[in-house]
Write a protein that holds these residues in place. Structure first.
Motif, PDB file in Angstrom:
ATOM      1  N   SER A  32       0.830  -1.216   0.000  1.00  0.00           N
ATOM      2  CA  SER A  32       0.000   0.000   0.000  1.00  0.00           C
ATOM      3  C   SER A  32       0.857   1.255   0.000  1.00  0.00           C
ATOM      4  N   LYS A  33       2.064   1.167   0.527  1.00  0.00           N
ATOM      5  CA  LYS A  33       2.994   2.297   0.560  1.00  0.00           C
ATOM      6  C   LYS A  33       3.887   2.352  -0.681  1.00  0.00           C
ATOM      7  N   GLY A  34       3.719   1.389  -1.592  1.00  0.00           N
ATOM      8  CA  GLY A  34       4.497   1.392  -2.827  1.00  0.00           C
ATOM      9  C   GLY A  34       5.905   0.847  -2.685  1.00  0.00           C
ATOM     10  N   LEU A  65      17.583  -0.273  11.247  1.00  0.00           N
ATOM     11  CA  LEU A  65      18.498   0.858  11.409  1.00  0.00           C
ATOM     12  C   LEU A  65      17.766   2.130  11.816  1.00  0.00           C
ATOM     13  N   GLY A  66      16.425   2.061  11.823  1.00  0.00           N
ATOM     14  CA  GLY A  66      15.645   3.231  12.184  1.00  0.00           C
ATOM     15  C   GLY A  66      15.339   4.152  11.020  1.00  0.00           C
ATOM     16  N   ILE A  67      15.523   3.671   9.804  1.00  0.00           N
ATOM     17  CA  ILE A  67      15.239   4.478   8.626  1.00  0.00           C
ATOM     18  C   ILE A  67      13.717   4.539   8.453  1.00  0.00           C
ATOM     19  N   PRO A  68      13.149   5.734   8.337  1.00  0.00           N
ATOM     20  CA  PRO A  68      11.694   5.835   8.145  1.00  0.00           C
ATOM     21  C   PRO A  68      11.266   5.199   6.819  1.00  0.00           C
ATOM     22  N   LEU A  69      10.057   4.651   6.797  1.00  0.00           N
ATOM     23  CA  LEU A  69       9.543   3.992   5.592  1.00  0.00           C
ATOM     24  C   LEU A  69       9.516   4.933   4.396  1.00  0.00           C
ATOM     25  N   ALA A  70       9.260   6.215   4.630  1.00  0.00           N
ATOM     26  CA  ALA A  70       9.252   7.172   3.512  1.00  0.00           C
ATOM     27  C   ALA A  70      10.621   7.225   2.842  1.00  0.00           C
ATOM     28  N   LYS A  77      12.659   3.587  -4.936  1.00  0.00           N
ATOM     29  CA  LYS A  77      12.278   4.221  -6.211  1.00  0.00           C
ATOM     30  C   LYS A  77      13.489   4.504  -7.080  1.00  0.00           C
ATOM     31  N   SER A  78      14.658   4.625  -6.460  1.00  0.00           N
ATOM     32  CA  SER A  78      15.864   4.914  -7.228  1.00  0.00           C
ATOM     33  C   SER A  78      16.358   3.698  -8.011  1.00  0.00           C
ATOM     34  N   LEU A  79      15.790   2.541  -7.722  1.00  0.00           N
ATOM     35  CA  LEU A  79      16.169   1.332  -8.453  1.00  0.00           C
ATOM     36  C   LEU A  79      15.396   1.276  -9.765  1.00  0.00           C
TER      37      LEU A  79
END
Length: 149
Positions: A32-34, A65-70, A77-79
């Motif tokens: 749902s978040k893509g 690592l605590g990286i936000p989902l956004a 998306k960079s892939l």
């Protein structure tokens, strides 16, 4: 055993959940978040390409690592063509995340050091406590709300 015939066979959401250790509900949320994508079969059931397993693994490592989902979403998306991340992709992504993690570690270390100095007082003063009132430059102008111009 993976055969060439099975290599291109898509996985059900249950198979992805079992292989990745991620709950079905989490996979639906990621979709749902893509962050991941599925195809639908004739019965309108989700089917995932096998490379989704690598994307889910990357998501889980980044979350730990605590990286936000956004931010994870922006990285994915960079892939190109929504493909699975390669070792080279991981090197680029992890370099940025490593810098962010180092900064977070520095901030947490400073916070911890201030916490150690505050444990004995117990006041959590609105005026003096560097933890409760961190960076309050308007507090120097007096109590209560301050009009910003």
């Amino acid at each position: 055993m993976i055969t060439s015939q099975n290599l291109h066979k898509e996985l059900t959401v249950g198979q992805v959940a079992a292989r990745s250790g991620v709950a079905v509900t989490a996979l639906h949320f990621y979709e749902s978040k893509g962050l991941i994508k599925s195809n639908r079969n004739q019965g309108n059931q989700r089917r995932y390409p096998r490379e989704v397993l690598r994307r889910v693994a990357l998501i889980k490592v980044a979350q730990r690592l605590g990286i936000p989902l956004a931010e994870i979403g922006e990285a994915l998306k960079s892939l190109p063509d929504n493909r699975a991340p390669t070792a080279a992709d991981w090197k680029v992504l992890s370099a940025q995340w490593s810098r962010d993690l180092d900064e977070r570690i520095n901030q947490l270390t400073l916070l911890r050091d201030k916490l150690n100095g505050c444990i004995g007082c117990g006041c959590l003063s609105m005026e003096a406590c560097p933890l409760r009132n961190f960076g309050d430059v308007l507090g120097e102008q007096g109590p209560g709300a301050q009009l910003l111009s």
